[in-house]
Design a protein around this motif. Sequence first.
Motif, PDB file in Angstrom:
ATOM      1  N   VAL B  78      -8.925 -10.121 -23.307  1.00  8.79           N
ATOM      2  CA  VAL B  78      -9.832  -9.962 -24.122  1.00  8.79           C
ATOM      3  C   VAL B  78      -8.863  -8.345 -24.605  1.00  8.79           C
ATOM      4  O   VAL B  78      -9.341  -7.256 -25.799  1.00  8.79           O
ATOM      5  N   GLU B  79      -8.111  -7.859 -23.869  1.00 11.13           N
ATOM      6  CA  GLU B  79      -7.078  -6.645 -24.405  1.00 11.13           C
ATOM      7  C   GLU B  79      -5.969  -6.694 -25.687  1.00 11.13           C
ATOM      8  O   GLU B  79      -5.744  -6.255 -26.132  1.00 11.13           O
ATOM      9  N   PRO B  82      -7.265  -8.096 -29.480  1.00  9.03           N
ATOM     10  CA  PRO B  82      -7.985  -7.054 -30.672  1.00  9.03           C
ATOM     11  C   PRO B  82      -6.475  -5.936 -30.176  1.00  9.03           C
ATOM     12  O   PRO B  82      -6.327  -5.680 -31.842  1.00  9.03           O
ATOM     13  N   SER B  83      -5.199  -5.449 -29.236  1.00  8.77           N
ATOM     14  CA  SER B  83      -4.938  -4.129 -28.996  1.00  8.77           C
ATOM     15  C   SER B  83      -4.372  -4.439 -30.510  1.00  8.77           C
ATOM     16  O   SER B  83      -3.018  -4.041 -30.716  1.00  8.77           O
TER      17      SER B  83
END
Lengths: 482, 185
Positions: B78-79, B82-83
């Motif tokens: 999840v981190e 996107p990042s």
Amino acid sequence: MDGAPTAPEMTGTVEQQVARVPLVLHRRNFSWLTERISGVAEQPAPRWWWVAFAITSSIATFGLFCIGYLISTGVGTWGNQIPVGWAWDITNFVFWIGIGHAGTLISAILFLLRQKWRTSINRSAEAMTLFAVICAAVFPGIHVGRFWMAWYLAPAPNNWAIWQNFRSPLMWDVFAVSTYFTVSVLFWYTGLIPDLATLRDRATTKVRKFLFGIFACGWRGSNRNWRHYEMAYLLLAGLSTPLVLSVHSVVSFDFATSVLPTWHTTIFPPYFVAGAIFGGFAMVLTLLLPARAIFKLHDVITPQHVDKMAKIILLTGSFVAYAYAMEFFVAWYSGNSYERFAFWNRIFGPYWWYWWFGMLFCNCLSPQLFWFKWCRRNVFVVFFVSMCVNAGMWFERFIIIAGGLTRDFLPSSWRVYHPTWVDIWTYIGTIGIFTSLFLLFIRFLPMIAMSEVKTAVPEADPHYGIPPGTQSVSPGGKERTR
Amino acid sequence: MMRTPAGHKVYAMAAEYPSAAALYQAAKHVRDAGFKRWDVFSPFPIHGMDEAMGLGKSWLSGWVLFGGVTGLLTAAVVEFGPSSILYKLDVHGKPWNFWTVRAFFPIMFELTVLFGAFAAFFSMLGMNGLPRWYHPMFNWERFVRVSNDGFFLAIEARDPRFTENGVRELLERTGGEHITIVHED
């Protein structure tokens, strides 16, 4: 077990030396505990309950009206104005989330430390945690202004292909608070299952039989079930322990990672966690002292329990006082003129009396009464100090948040914050929500963990009443020697 | 399948014991008599009863480890997703290379705890076969006291060593009271 004739005598003396004050007074047995604790949730509601609930739910309803007014009109209905962009809203958020911490400390950390006295207070403290976190979660949601955009906080794919900044402490906060709430619910419900089974087995009406039957999940006290249950409970406690320390640390990062004097400090995480436990225990006492007087639970919540909670307040209050002193010391020692001014402003600025009354008198001085045993044993003194701490911790958060913003780097932008009626009534409204939920809880659910408090009774010991050395130790069986 | 003279299926033979200590001693005798399909029932967990019944450690902890690792990996996806790939975000010119991974640790920690807690709760229910709205033991009217102050022991009829007289004799010898046959339905 080598047959030495002196062994039983030795054991006897050791046992006498470590004899402890019983956790359940007057040698109450299991059925007395069941009867008294379930009775609270089974009898028709007393008149005072209806009066109290009418008042608190009216306040809660007006609080919800204020939230509706805020959402429909805009955040201009609050007193927040640049440079004071965070004021009562975030103060209330930190205040409520801090209160929750005592519940998790009692249910998780004291469980891991094998503190059996926690069994009398953990259920209601955990319920308090849930209700406080519900009140806390209201504020970050509504303070964003465009409330209907709050779902942007969740990392969900969207039309605009925009994603969150996962390196931001505000994003960490979303995960920390939602995880904290969810894990607290799971922990609380796991603890409730055996007690819901008790209420199911005692139920006399069809509706109660049905509802408690559903929520007790068919629990039947089987030891093959207890085995997995105890492991689940232990692991939930183990998971909650670092969690509770992390939540207020993450909350403090919201401030500590900024550049504002009085916010930009590395002492914040332990300072906030100690303050949270301090304020939370005060709220536990605020709720439990009246409850035990009304429901005559003095044999379960004994003077010993109150004494121990008072000692925790004294300990964490001293941490907090030390942190306050250290902030002033570092402001002076750093030689940074902005930092020095900000702390001078804290004592003699526009919010001077918040500091003198809230932080100094309520948080630092009033808990010092607990050095004296007669103060810890006098419920009126304990209640007075708890109320002081409840108020003091709110003032502390307000001074940190709004006090730091009021006079920042540029004197031309200085502005003193004044709350509007919407600010004030939204806060009072959350007190109404909190107390209403707590009143409903003591009305419908056992406010003391029956299955746990029974283990603190001497008869629960599998070796109770059997003289040492005469037990039948069967061959081949693994025997616990403890 | 054993049946009573009235035609009910037999679930178990059960007895009530006066105290936690009596139940604990009785459990050790039943364990040593070699029974496998039996259980004791009490209003609270009795310290040391797992050993007295000859049960080992609960491996529910394995599920919690699985849940925790799943949570950690979920947070990483999840981190980093996107990042690093979907939406590289430059905030105030601050660095966003791999070595800023420390800023991802809080959410990794939170999701590890969250998934671990879910695993603990649901595996507790799953390994216990709960929720279960019906159980033959509830057919015994004395059994309502199990959630109050009653201590019970039941040996199931399915156990290969089960014989009506043998089990009754064992329960009597260990101090069992109100010995009875519990119906299946």
